[in-house]
Design a protein around this motif. Structure first.
Motif, short mmCIF file in Angstrom:
data_model
loop_
_atom_site.label_atom_id
_atom_site.label_comp_id
_atom_site.label_asym_id
_atom_site.label_seq_id
_atom_site.Cartn_x
_atom_site.Cartn_y
_atom_site.Cartn_z
N GLY A 1 58.23 108.47 91.32
CA GLY A 1 58.35 106.71 91.70
C GLY A 1 58.53 107.21 92.96
O GLY A 1 58.33 106.37 93.77
N ILE A 2 59.52 107.92 93.88
CA ILE A 2 60.11 108.09 95.12
C ILE A 2 58.55 108.28 95.80
O ILE A 2 57.86 107.16 97.01
CB ILE A 2 60.57 108.92 95.56
CG1 ILE A 2 62.41 108.55 95.15
CG2 ILE A 2 61.15 108.93 96.87
CD1 ILE A 2 63.54 108.91 95.29
N THR A 3 57.85 109.38 95.50
CA THR A 3 57.08 109.52 95.53
C THR A 3 55.47 108.58 95.46
O THR A 3 55.05 107.96 97.16
CB THR A 3 55.82 110.18 95.58
OG1 THR A 3 57.18 111.90 95.40
CG2 THR A 3 54.55 111.29 95.73
N VAL A 4 55.40 107.85 94.94
CA VAL A 4 54.36 106.65 95.29
C VAL A 4 54.59 105.57 95.88
O VAL A 4 53.91 104.72 96.36
CB VAL A 4 54.35 106.12 93.43
CG1 VAL A 4 53.10 105.04 93.79
CG2 VAL A 4 53.85 107.62 92.53
N THR A 5 55.79 105.19 95.99
CA THR A 5 57.00 103.86 96.77
C THR A 5 56.19 104.51 98.10
O THR A 5 55.91 103.67 98.82
CB THR A 5 57.68 103.82 96.01
OG1 THR A 5 57.56 103.62 94.98
CG2 THR A 5 58.92 102.45 97.29
N SER A 6 56.28 105.33 98.26
CA SER A 6 56.41 106.41 99.67
C SER A 6 55.08 106.59 100.51
O SER A 6 55.14 105.84 101.60
CB SER A 6 57.43 108.05 100.09
OG SER A 6 56.18 108.57 98.93
#
Length: 272
Positions: A105-110
């Motif tokens: 989730g954090i990777t996709v968001t960033s």
């Protein structure tokens, strides 16, 4: 009473109050069985899985709710099967899913949209995020959970305390476990709009632990857990409105305060 009157004068707060009461009730009732079956942290793992799913949905322009629910339901069933048929302990399996989904989730968001308002509301909770669609889902969910405990109370009790004996009597334990997993998954997804991924598991854990500390019977614990959860949510909402602090954090702090008070009272009573 004047504060409650002010809250009820705002439609979005009425939606949040109604939806929050229903979600809190569902989480607390399911939480009793989850805590007793040593699955108390499943809410944390599934909330992180939901965050990963909604991050992908927001990045792709899809409906977060419609994407998150089937993915989290599948994750809950997978988690159940993983712990039943392998040597992986439930806490280890939850930790693996939680960390992996949060990282995704954090990777996709960033890499895509960044920390938008939609993503932030799921991560940390936002009382403004409750919609009419969420309210309808919450109504159906609370109805399903209440029917489960009212109509199948004795089977829920048996499955919670002794799965092997219950299975030997002919009860389809696997079906009940899957039903619990599905209802918990939907509760987590809906509750994230209100509490956020970081705090939703508290709705499952605190009311159950508090009620277990003051009552002994399973029925008493279930009823007390539901009442405590609803009362803590309403008080938390009032404090949030009056002090202008995040509703999710306020509800958790009220639950924590009630739990500590009950623990202190039980300890003092035990010394007499």
């Amino acid at each position: 009473m004047s504060i409650i009157g002010e809250i009820l004068s705002y439609p979005f707060l009425v939606r949040a109050l109604a939806g929050g009461i229903m979600i809190s009730l569902c989480a607390s009732l399911l939480g009793v069985s989850l805590v007793l079956k040593r699955y108390s942290m499943i809410g944390d793992g599934l909330s992180h899985l939901s965050f990963g799913a909604l991050s992908i949905a927001v990045a792709a322009g899809w409906s977060p709710l419609k994407v998150s629910i089937p993915i989290v339901v599948a994750g809950a069933i997978f988690l159940l099967r993983l712990t039943e048929r392998s040597k992986v302990r439930s806490d280890a399996a939850i930790a693996v899913i939680s960390a992996s989904a949060l990282a995704v989730g954090i990777t996709v968001t960033s890499l895509t949209t960044g920390m938008t308002t939609d993503v932030s509301s799921y991560m940390f909770g936002s009382i403004l995020a409750m919609t009419k669609e969420d309210l309808i889902f919450a109504a159906f969910l609370s109805g399903a959970v209440l029917c489960l405990f009212i109509l199948f109370y004795h089977r829920v009790f048996a499955v919670t305390f002794d799965e092997n004996f219950t299975k030997a009597t002919g009860v389809k334990v696997g079906w009940y476990n899957i039903l619990f997993a599905v209802l918990t998954a939907v509760t987590i997804v809906l509750g994230m709009r209100m509490m956020g991924a970081m705090l939703i598991s508290s709705l499952i854990i605190f009311p159950a632990l508090t009620s277990m500390g003051i009552l002994k019977s399973f029925l008493g614990v279930v009823v007390a857990s539901g009442l405590i959860s609803i009362c803590c949510f309403v008080v938390g909402m009032i404090i949030s409105y009056e002090w202008s602090i995040p509703a999710g954090a306020s509800v958790v702090l009220v639950n924590l305060g009630v739990f500590l008070l009950c623990t202190c009272f039980r300890t003092a009573a035990g010394r007499k």
